[in-house]
Every structure is written in structure tokens, then in C-alpha cells.
Design an enzyme around this catalytic site. Structure first.
Site, PDB file in Angstrom:
ATOM      1  N   THR A  55      45.952  -7.135  15.768  1.00  0.00           N
ATOM      2  CA  THR A  55      46.392  -6.792  17.126  1.00  0.00           C
ATOM      3  C   THR A  55      45.514  -7.578  18.094  1.00  0.00           C
ATOM      4  O   THR A  55      44.359  -7.889  17.766  1.00  0.00           O
ATOM      5  CB  THR A  55      46.219  -5.302  17.429  1.00  0.00           C
ATOM      6  N   GLU A 111      51.360  -2.331  14.721  1.00  0.00           N
ATOM      7  CA  GLU A 111      51.080  -1.284  13.725  1.00  0.00           C
ATOM      8  C   GLU A 111      52.354  -0.661  13.153  1.00  0.00           C
ATOM      9  O   GLU A 111      52.303   0.094  12.196  1.00  0.00           O
ATOM     10  CB  GLU A 111      50.239  -0.164  14.353  1.00  0.00           C
ATOM     11  N   LYS A 114      46.364   8.897  37.424  1.00  0.00           N
ATOM     12  CA  LYS A 114      46.325  10.355  37.565  1.00  0.00           C
ATOM     13  C   LYS A 114      46.130  10.691  39.025  1.00  0.00           C
ATOM     14  O   LYS A 114      45.068  10.455  39.593  1.00  0.00           O
ATOM     15  CB  LYS A 114      45.204  10.936  36.710  1.00  0.00           C
ATOM     16  N   TRP A 116      50.901  12.579  36.665  1.00  0.00           N
ATOM     17  CA  TRP A 116      50.836  11.190  36.241  1.00  0.00           C
ATOM     18  C   TRP A 116      51.849  10.345  37.009  1.00  0.00           C
ATOM     19  O   TRP A 116      53.006  10.729  37.150  1.00  0.00           O
ATOM     20  CB  TRP A 116      51.167  11.075  34.742  1.00  0.00           C
TER      21      TRP A 116
END
Ligand code: ADP
Length: 538
Positions: free
Chosen positions: A185, A330, A438, A443
């Protein structure tokens, strides 16, 4: 009691055997790095892959050895890929867009023995070779005629090297859980981590991607994988396409709009896959030259959120179906695709585009759920956002040579994304968990503000980050790159956003910069932006 069926291991080279036997005449076409187009078929591909395996065996390579490639999507790269895996060795694809230090780290961490490289990357390899003690040979993916002068130790032209081996070779046999491929990654935080795919996971994931509601590859397709083989298995296409017996069209180093258009047209490509930036280049080329896309039927777009304008233009103007997908290295990497289903077929206009902007639903073999900060599962109501967890036979359980477990209770893997899921199973990414803003205990989705802002005339690219705020904890700052020649102002942009996103999501301010930093896989580097605007106050 066990079932009484054959123990037939799922090994990736059986894909190639199947293609050569049943679709042997189907073409593999490559825009070569040397220039001209090269064409052959699946029978030739199999023979040449067997020769790669035999030549590697003559070098003493065996099960579990890591062999690296740094190459574009070409026939020779696919031969190398199947040759390495068919011997039981591990094909480690390197992303040449990584920084030199990252490449050095990755190659040493994997302890790669041999490096196959395209002509394009010889200078890059020369620059780092002194730091790569485990690499004993460099095989340049070309012939003697095009072989460059190089300082690389034990450098040999691929075709010359291959001349030393015939195809009298049987694939090695081993357990289907044997490691087949390695891909790191990009490591936006900390060192890159190695994702180690198995033969079984790659075969299953390839089959999964051939399902009609994913990319639905079939034997009459001509498929152009633009997404590089070094970017998470070319999104499974190098397995899925031969499994289906479709033709494989490889773009080599030509990623610009003109080169892609040429292949789409001359090779009658029916489906393709790439990140949004590639399609932007193509759309621009089509517009400037007043061209059509008569053959192309569907495209898989993912890796980053697909902008609304792209879906609308491809579908309405060019009659190409956009399949918006989400996934990660992944996950091999495909996680969701946004195909319509029976209960959404009737949608039109705004409702349809809203659904298409979502990242989609999971095919069989991927499970997902969203949870709150304490791990409690959240409802699938299309509003409540939480941490997106996944599991399945092609999802990582650990990183290569990394002892820390990465799985949560129940075998779930935290994708690091924040998302909501609706009643019909369509998921929408709202943020990376590191990037979420936040504000007053709620959110704010930076991705949604960015995607909306992009629609404003004069904006070339937009990024949103959270800036500390004494009252609301954090408030969004919109960072904009103007299109060349545009004078679009802060007030015009804020007025444009008004009414398109929730009032309390409207950014506190807009800042203009010349360039937004990107990772090696084309993602906005928010960490860099946060550093750059570290001292910023509203
Ligand atoms: P990296 O670029 O870090 O190597 P990947 O290529 O595996 O990693 O990227 C995976 C991440 O890319 C996902 O976790 C998600 O944040 C983002 N991503 C992928 N597809 C989409 C999409 N369609 N919309 C929004 N984000 C996406």
C-alpha cells in the site's frame, strides 16, 4: 462428514491453461514500450509464460521467492506475472510512481531477488540500485535491439534471457493457499505495508469480478485494463479477463487521452477500468476532437470518488455505462460496484445520479458493515455514517512480515473509510477516518463538499480539510486550484455551494493554491495539506 468432490486447487496458472485451451485464438494486443503495436493470442501467452517459469527455475528461483516487476500493462508483463506465479514464486509489483526512498524500503523489506523492468524505468532503477543488495539480476523487458547501455548489474534483455528456455515445463503444484503476489500500500501514514495475495484469493476474486453486477466480463468482450498491474492487480482484470476468454488490450505507457482513444477505437474495446483522472483526459480529448465512442459499453471507475460530471457525460453524451466501484489494495481490491438492480431500475434524473454517485453494493464474497467508535453496528438507513468494516476470502488477514494483527473481533478488517449504507445495500463513502471533519459533535463529509465544489465553473480541483475552531472543534476549509484563466472568487464559490449541501457544511473560507499534492495512486494527500495549513486560523 466431508463431501466427496475433487480436491482441485485454485491456482492462477489454471486460468491461463483454460484460456489457451478454450479461447486460444483470442487476441492479446499491446502498445509496446518500443512503439509499435504487438499482437498474439492466449496460446502464445501461455507458451511464453511457461518459458518464463522455466527460465526462472534455471536461475534457481523456487517456491516463495519474491521476484519484482516495475512495468506498464504489456504482454511481457503478463508473461512475467504468470511465469513467476506458475513456479510458486511471488510476483511483487512495484509502483514506479512511489518516491525512491519508498521503493528502496519496499524492495528491501520484500527481499526481492530479481527485478523485471520496462525500458522507461531503467534510469529509476539505476538511481536506486546501489541500495538494493538483494537484487542479483535486472531483466529489461525488451529485446537486444532496444537494449540500452546501463550500469545495472547483470542486466539482460528479456527476449535474450527467454531464448535460454523452451516451453517444455509443467507448472509447479502446491497448495492453493500458497502466496502468489505481493503489493505494498502506498503508505500515506508510516511505512508501506505488504499485502500478500494467495492463488486461491486471486482466482476467487477474479471470478467475483466476472459476475454480471461487477464488471461482467464475457468471451465476446475486448477489455482494456488502463488501471496498472502495479495498482492492486489491475483490479483483478489480468485474472478475470483470461478466465472469461475475453480479449486483453494492453495500453503500455500510453495513459493520455489520445492514446487511450486510439485503442478504444481500433481495438473495438467493449469495457475498461481506470481511476477518474484517466477518464478526465479521455473526455477532454473527445471534446476537443469531436469524437464518439461507438464500441465502448461500460467502464469501471474507482480508486477515488467518481465526479458527477463524469458519470453524466459518459452516460448521457457517449452512451457508456459508468460502474462506480470502491475497493482497496487489502481487498484484492474490489469491494463494491454500483450497478442498478431490479428495485432501482425505475430511477431517473436526480434520483438516478444520486445512486450512481454512491460506491455501490458488495458482490457475493465481500461482507461489509458500519460501526460506531465503540464497534456497535449501525443501521443501514442511508444516513448514519460509521467505520466501514469488511471481510471475505480475498481480504487481507495480516501484512507481510508484520506481526501486528490487523483483524478486529469476528475477523473484520477496518477499511479506514467512513461510509453509510442504504436499505438496498448501496454504500457511500463520506470520508477517510483520518480526514473526517468533526464539527459540533457531528461529522462533515469532506468528499461530498469536494465533489459538489468541482461542479462550480472555474474550479479544476478541490480539497477540504478540517481546521481547529474554538467553538465547533473543527470547521471545513475549502482549498481550490482554479482552472487556467479562471478568476472565480471565494464569494462565487460559497454562493454556488449554498443550497447544494447542508448549511452547516458550507466551508468557513476558501483558499486558492497552484497545485494539490497527490499520492502515487492519484489520491489527494490531505496530510500534506494539513501540514501546509497547519497554522491556519479562520
Ligand atoms: P493507496 O492508494 O493508499 O495505496 P488503495 O489504492 O488501496 O490505497 O486505496 C484505497 C482507498 O481509496 C479506499 O480505502 C478509499 O478511501 C479510496 N477509494 C477507492 N475507491 C473509491 C471511490 N470510488 N470513492 C471514494 N474513495 C475511494
Amino acid at each position: 462428514m466431508l463431501g466427496l468432490m475433487q480436491d482441485y486447487p485454485l491456482l492462477v496458472h489454471t486460468v491461463l491453461d483454460h484460456a489457451a485451451l478454450n479461447h486460444g485464438e483470442r487476441e492479446m494486443v499491446t502498445r509496446s514500450i518500443e512503439g509499435p503495436m504487438r499482437r498474439y493470442n492466449y496460446r502464445d501467452l501461455r507458451v511464453r509464460s511457461l518459458r518464463v517459469a522455466k527460465a526462472l527455475q534455471l536461475e534457481g528461483v523456487g517456491i516463495g521467492d519474491r521476484i519484482a516487476t516495475m512495468a506498464w500493462n504489456t504482454d511481457r508483463h503478463v508473461e512475467t506475472w504468470y511465469g513467476i506465479m506458475g513456479l510458486g514464486a511471488i510476483c511483487h509489483t512495484l509502483n514506479p510512481r512511489l518516491f525512491a526512498e519508498q521503493l528502496i524500503y519496499i524492495i528491501n523489506h520484500a527481499e526481492d531477488r530479481i527485478l523485471f523492468i520496462d525500458l522507461t524505468f531503467v534510469p529509476l532503477a539505476e538511481a536506486i540500485a546501489a541500495h538494493l543488495p538483494t537484487i542479483t539480476k535486472y531483466i529489461i523487458l525488451t529485446d537486444d535491439e532496444h537494449m540500452p547501455e546501463t550500469s545495472l548489474a547483470n542486466a539482460v534483455a528479456f527476449e535474450t534471457w527467454l531464448d535460454g528456455a523452451d516451453a517444455d515445463f509443467s507448472w509447479a503444484s502446491f497448495d492453493e493457499n500458497t502466496a502468489a503476489a505481493l503489493c505494498y500500500t502506498s503508505g500515506t501514514t508510516g511505512n508501506p505495508k505488504g499485502v500478500l495475495y494467495s492463488h486461491r484469493s486471486n482466482v476467487l476474486h477474479g471470478l467475483m469480478c466476472n459476475q454480471p453486477d461487477v464488471l461482467g466480463v464475457n468471451s465476446s468482450d475486448n477489455i482494456l485494463p488502463i488501471v496498472p498491474m502495479f495498482h492492486a492487480n489491475a483490479w483483478a482484470l489480468t485474472y478475470a479477463v483470461p478466465t472469461a476468454g475475453a480479449s486483453l488490450i494492453m495500453p503500455g505507457a500510453g495513459m493520455d487521452g489520445r492514446s487511450i482513444y486510439e485503442l478504444l477505437d481500433t481495438e473495438k474495446v467493449s469495457a475498461s477500468a481506470a481511476v477518474p483522472t484517466v477518464w478526465l483526459g479521455l473526455l477532454q480529448h473527445l471534446k476537443e476532437n469531436d469524437l464518439e465512442l461507438p464500441w465502448l459499453k461500460r467502464v469501471l471507475i474507482g480508486g477515488a470518488a467518481c465526479p458527477r460530471m463524469m458519470i453524466e457525460t459518459l452516460e448521457n453524451k457517449y452512451d457508456v455505462e459508468v460502474i462506480h466501484g470502491w475497493g482497496m489494495t487489502e481487498m484484492s481490491p474490489v469491494g463494491t460496484t454500483g450497478k442498478m438492480k431490479n428495485s432501482t431500475m425505475h430511477l431517473k434524473g436526480e434520483e438516478l445520479i444520486k445512486l450512481k454517485l454512491k460506491q455501490g453494493r458488495t458482490p457475493y464474497m465481500v461482507e461489509m458493515k458500519i460501526v460506531d467508535d465503540d464497534g456497535n453496528e449501525l443501521p443501514r438507513d442511508g444516513k448514519t455514517a460509521g467505520h466501514l468494516l469488511v471481510r471475505g476470502p480475498a481480504v487481507s488477514s495480516a501484512y507481510y512480515n508484520h506481526d501486528k494483527s490487523i483483524l478486529l473481533e469476528g475477523g473484520w478488517f477496518d477499511s479506514g473509510d467512513i461510509a453509510h449504507i442504504d436499505e438496498l445495500g448501496y454504500m457511500q463513502i463520506t470520508d477517510r477516518d483520518k480526514d473526517v471533519i468533526k464539527s459540533g459533535g457531528e461529522w462533515i463529509s469532506s468528499i461530498e463538499i469536494e465533489n459538489t465544489a468541482i461542479g462550480c465553473e472555474g474550479i479544476a480541483e478541490a480539497a477540504v480539510i478540517g481546521i481547529a475552531h474554538p467553538k465547533w472543534t473543527e470547521r471545513p476549509l475549502l482549498i481550490v486550484v482554479r482552472e487556467t484563466g479562471s478568476e472565480v472568487s471565494e464569494n462565487e464559490i460559497l454562493a454556488y455551494l449554498d443550497g447544494k449541501i447542508a448549511k452547516w457544511w458550507i466551508p468557513e473560507a476558501v483558499e486558492f493554491i497552484d497545485e494539490i499534492p497527490h499520492t502515487a495512486t492519484g489520491k489527494i494527500q490531505k496530510m500534506k495539506l494539513r501540514e501546509q495549513f497547519g497554522g491556519y486560523r479562520f
